[in-house]
Design a protein around this motif. Structure first.
Motif, PDB file in Angstrom:
ATOM      1  N   ALA A 131       0.834  -1.294   0.013  1.00  0.00           N
ATOM      2  CA  ALA A 131       0.148  -0.086  -0.045  1.00  0.00           C
ATOM      3  C   ALA A 131       0.815   1.050  -0.048  1.00  0.00           C
ATOM      4  CB  ALA A 131      -1.012  -0.107   1.081  1.00  0.00           C
ATOM      5  N   GLN A 132       2.037   1.330   0.843  1.00  0.00           N
ATOM      6  CA  GLN A 132       2.818   2.464   0.920  1.00  0.00           C
ATOM      7  C   GLN A 132       3.470   2.531  -0.521  1.00  0.00           C
ATOM      8  OE1 GLN A 132       2.463   4.657   2.968  1.00  0.00           O
ATOM      9  NE2 GLN A 132       3.925   5.878   2.641  1.00  0.00           N
ATOM     10  N   GLU A 133       4.104   1.442  -1.023  1.00  0.00           N
ATOM     11  CA  GLU A 133       4.751   1.621  -2.485  1.00  0.00           C
ATOM     12  C   GLU A 133       3.844   2.312  -3.309  1.00  0.00           C
ATOM     13  OE1 GLU A 133       8.022  -1.722  -2.799  1.00  0.00           O
ATOM     14  OE2 GLU A 133       5.951  -2.311  -2.502  1.00  0.00           O
ATOM     15  N   ILE A 134       2.435   1.910  -3.234  1.00  0.00           N
ATOM     16  CA  ILE A 134       1.569   2.368  -4.234  1.00  0.00           C
ATOM     17  C   ILE A 134       1.250   3.980  -3.905  1.00  0.00           C
ATOM     18  CG2 ILE A 134      -1.010   2.702  -4.649  1.00  0.00           C
ATOM     19  CD1 ILE A 134      -0.838  -0.454  -4.489  1.00  0.00           C
ATOM     20  N   ARG A 135       1.239   4.423  -2.609  1.00  0.00           N
ATOM     21  CA  ARG A 135       1.305   5.813  -2.121  1.00  0.00           C
ATOM     22  C   ARG A 135       2.506   6.471  -2.798  1.00  0.00           C
ATOM     23  NH1 ARG A 135      -0.062   3.476   3.114  1.00  0.00           N
ATOM     24  NH2 ARG A 135      -2.262   3.373   2.979  1.00  0.00           N
ATOM     25  N   ASN A 136       3.698   5.969  -2.959  1.00  0.00           N
ATOM     26  CA  ASN A 136       4.845   6.501  -3.037  1.00  0.00           C
ATOM     27  C   ASN A 136       4.782   6.700  -4.618  1.00  0.00           C
ATOM     28  OD1 ASN A 136       7.780   7.238  -3.623  1.00  0.00           O
ATOM     29  ND2 ASN A 136       8.148   4.889  -4.024  1.00  0.00           N
ATOM     30  N   CYS A 137       4.255   5.737  -5.560  1.00  0.00           N
ATOM     31  CA  CYS A 137       4.373   5.922  -6.961  1.00  0.00           C
ATOM     32  C   CYS A 137       3.149   7.037  -7.258  1.00  0.00           C
ATOM     33  CB  CYS A 137       3.927   4.823  -7.495  1.00  0.00           C
ATOM     34  SG  CYS A 137       5.321   3.451  -7.035  1.00  0.00           S
ATOM     35  N   THR A 157     -11.039  11.599  10.760  1.00  0.00           N
ATOM     36  CA  THR A 157     -11.326  11.359   9.783  1.00  0.00           C
ATOM     37  C   THR A 157     -11.150   9.646   9.447  1.00  0.00           C
ATOM     38  OG1 THR A 157      -9.277  11.356   8.443  1.00  0.00           O
ATOM     39  CG2 THR A 157     -10.832  12.926   8.249  1.00  0.00           C
ATOM     40  N   PHE A 158     -10.860   8.881  10.659  1.00  0.00           N
ATOM     41  CA  PHE A 158     -10.674   7.599  10.784  1.00  0.00           C
ATOM     42  C   PHE A 158     -11.974   6.732  10.904  1.00  0.00           C
ATOM     43  CE2 PHE A 158      -9.711   3.618  13.399  1.00  0.00           C
ATOM     44  CZ  PHE A 158      -8.930   2.892  12.245  1.00  0.00           C
ATOM     45  N   LYS A 159     -11.957   5.960   9.826  1.00  0.00           N
ATOM     46  CA  LYS A 159     -13.260   5.135   9.854  1.00  0.00           C
ATOM     47  C   LYS A 159     -13.270   3.616   9.852  1.00  0.00           C
ATOM     48  CE  LYS A 159     -15.645   8.706   6.849  1.00  0.00           C
ATOM     49  NZ  LYS A 159     -16.280   9.204   5.834  1.00  0.00           N
ATOM     50  N   GLY A 160     -11.970   2.998  10.425  1.00  0.00           N
ATOM     51  CA  GLY A 160     -11.618   1.862  10.509  1.00  0.00           C
ATOM     52  C   GLY A 160     -11.069   1.079   9.579  1.00  0.00           C
ATOM     53  N   ASN A 161     -10.584   1.702   8.532  1.00  0.00           N
ATOM     54  CA  ASN A 161      -9.751   0.976   7.538  1.00  0.00           C
ATOM     55  C   ASN A 161      -8.597   1.841   7.334  1.00  0.00           C
ATOM     56  OD1 ASN A 161      -8.550   0.469   4.688  1.00  0.00           O
ATOM     57  ND2 ASN A 161     -10.279  -0.811   4.465  1.00  0.00           N
ATOM     58  N   ILE A 162      -7.236   1.253   7.776  1.00  0.00           N
ATOM     59  CA  ILE A 162      -6.317   1.927   7.891  1.00  0.00           C
ATOM     60  C   ILE A 162      -5.639   2.496   6.426  1.00  0.00           C
ATOM     61  CG2 ILE A 162      -3.880   2.085   8.530  1.00  0.00           C
ATOM     62  CD1 ILE A 162      -5.469   2.074  11.016  1.00  0.00           C
ATOM     63  N   GLU A 163      -5.751   1.547   5.616  1.00  0.00           N
ATOM     64  CA  GLU A 163      -5.296   2.016   4.108  1.00  0.00           C
ATOM     65  C   GLU A 163      -6.099   3.056   3.475  1.00  0.00           C
ATOM     66  OE1 GLU A 163      -4.760  -1.234   1.541  1.00  0.00           O
ATOM     67  OE2 GLU A 163      -3.539  -2.238   2.638  1.00  0.00           O
ATOM     68  N   GLU A 164      -7.454   2.922   3.689  1.00  0.00           N
ATOM     69  CA  GLU A 164      -8.502   4.134   3.200  1.00  0.00           C
ATOM     70  C   GLU A 164      -8.173   5.498   4.004  1.00  0.00           C
ATOM     71  OE1 GLU A 164     -12.258   2.868   2.996  1.00  0.00           O
ATOM     72  OE2 GLU A 164     -12.096   1.270   1.805  1.00  0.00           O
ATOM     73  N   TRP A 165      -7.932   5.344   5.202  1.00  0.00           N
ATOM     74  CA  TRP A 165      -7.788   6.586   6.026  1.00  0.00           C
ATOM     75  C   TRP A 165      -6.359   7.233   5.509  1.00  0.00           C
ATOM     76  CZ3 TRP A 165      -4.676   6.308  11.016  1.00  0.00           C
ATOM     77  CH2 TRP A 165      -4.682   7.528  11.610  1.00  0.00           C
ATOM     78  N   LEU A 166      -5.420   6.488   5.537  1.00  0.00           N
ATOM     79  CA  LEU A 166      -4.089   7.167   4.979  1.00  0.00           C
ATOM     80  C   LEU A 166      -4.094   7.627   3.756  1.00  0.00           C
ATOM     81  CD1 LEU A 166      -1.638   4.709   6.835  1.00  0.00           C
ATOM     82  CD2 LEU A 166      -2.405   6.850   7.618  1.00  0.00           C
TER      83      LEU A 166
END
Length: 360
Positions: free
Chosen positions: A165-171, A228-237
């Motif tokens: 997930a973080q590599e996708i954010r990097n890109c 804004t946190f709703k329970g899904n870490i990836e979506e929140w970040l």
């Protein structure tokens, strides 16, 4: 060559589909007309055997999945998906062109007699076949909307096995003007020595997938966007980073970097690498970094810094053990922990214990 147009209400993205031979890709790369950025995907996560089997597949005539490129304002193409495939073939064709060791084929199961061979030692027939093999490339034209480019990259890669997930954010952040600056801030802070020391219990395999950079992003999200946190870490970040990239929220990079460094100087001074992990029955830190523990301690040190900075390291550590061992904290970090009430609860528990509002 074919053109297509896809519409999403008022947004439009134009793409061009073209077949490049691997020989053409190599020449375009040498001429600087196609950029292969290792920031997008680490250049060689594949093993030598995986790369060799791709070459074997090309020789066998098996279809190769397409690649995706983005056209920059100056017309230069940047490879954003398919880097492992492309770089593996280019390494075989001309390893010096991408500054890699020569690829010696190994682990080929169907054409076993090519094991041990290099591009210079295989037959002319095979050399020409590899160079002339086409691969379909979808080019996202420069007229496309930045948000659509960003979303497209995410959707191309989400669910894939190669990128975290973080590599996708990097890109994907690099699809947006100014996005590279923000991501490079995450990378710089991930190397900040007190931070790197406090998270040293993070497994190296996770660091390789940029989990340390994700923790920097999580720090910012905890400080600025807990609501804004709703329970899904990836979506929140994802949502928090997008709010910064698209100018939907205020983010002062200098102020936030200073807060980050101040906070981790204090955490490292008081707790070292025991800050974010469990303790056994003997009071010894054990196991890997636990993200829920990281959240609680980081926020406690941000919000109660003045109350904690003059407390001795021994007292802070004793209080932290008590906090992590409390029933309230265990309840807030057990099953179903990714809810706003439990996030607030574990932060509150750690703050109260560290500030001696609850006896250790």
């Amino acid at each position: 060559m074919t053109d297509s147009v896809q519409s999403n209400h008022d947004r439009e993205i134009r793409t061009t589909a073209v077949d490049f031979s691997f020989g053409e890709l190599l020449n375009l790369h040498k001429d600087g007309e196609i950029i292969i950025r290792p920031e997008y995907q680490r250049l060689f996560r594949w093993s030598n055997e995986q790369r060799s089997r791709l070459i074997e597949s090309i020789i066998m005539g098996l279809p190769i999945p397409p690649i995706f490129l983005i056209e920059n304002d100056d017309g230069i193409l940047e490879l954003i998906d398919g880097l492992q495939r492309t770089s593996s073939v280019l390494q075989f064709l001309d390893y010096k062109a991408i500054n890699q060791p020569e690829l010696i084929l190994e682990g080929c199961d169907f054409i076993k007699d090519i094991n041990g061979e290099t591009f210079s030692t295989i037959s002319t027939v095979l050399r020409l076949k590899i160079k002339r093999t086409p691969i379909r490339a979808t080019i996202i034209n420069k007229s496309g909307d930045a948000f659509v480019k960003y979303e497209l990259f995410k959707r191309l890669n989400t669910g894939g096995s190669l990128l975290s997930a973080q590599e996708i954010r990097n890109c994907s952040s690099r699809m947006i003007e100014g996005g590279a600056d923000f991501y490079e801030l995450l990378q710089r802070l991930a190397q900040f020595e007190p931070f790197a020391s406090t998270i040293s219990r993070l497994p190296e395999s996770m660091v390789e997938q940029r989990a340390n950079e994700e923790l920097v992003l999580r720090f910012f999200a905890l400080v600025n966007s807990r609501h804004t946190f709703k329970g899904n870490i990836e979506e929140w970040l994802d949502g928090y980073m997008e709010s910064i990239l698209f100018g939907l929220g205020n983010f002062n990079s200098h102020a936030m970097a200073a807060l980050f460094e101040k906070t981790f100087n204090a955490i490292f001074d008081k707790l070292g690498n025991q800050a974010f992990t469990r303790f056994n029955t003997h009071g010894e830190a054990t196991g890997r970094l636990a993200p829920a523990y990281y959240e609680a301690v980081c926020v406690a040190f941000v919000e109660r810094y003045d109350d904690l900075i003059d407390v001795s390291a021994d007292d802070i550590l004793s209080r932290l053990r008590a906090a992590f061992g409390s029933d309230r904290f265990k309840s807030a970090t057990g099953p179903g922990a990714n809810t706003i009430p439990k996030l607030h609860e574990r932060i509150q528990v750690v703050q109260e214990y560290l500030c001696a509002e609850i006896a250790a």
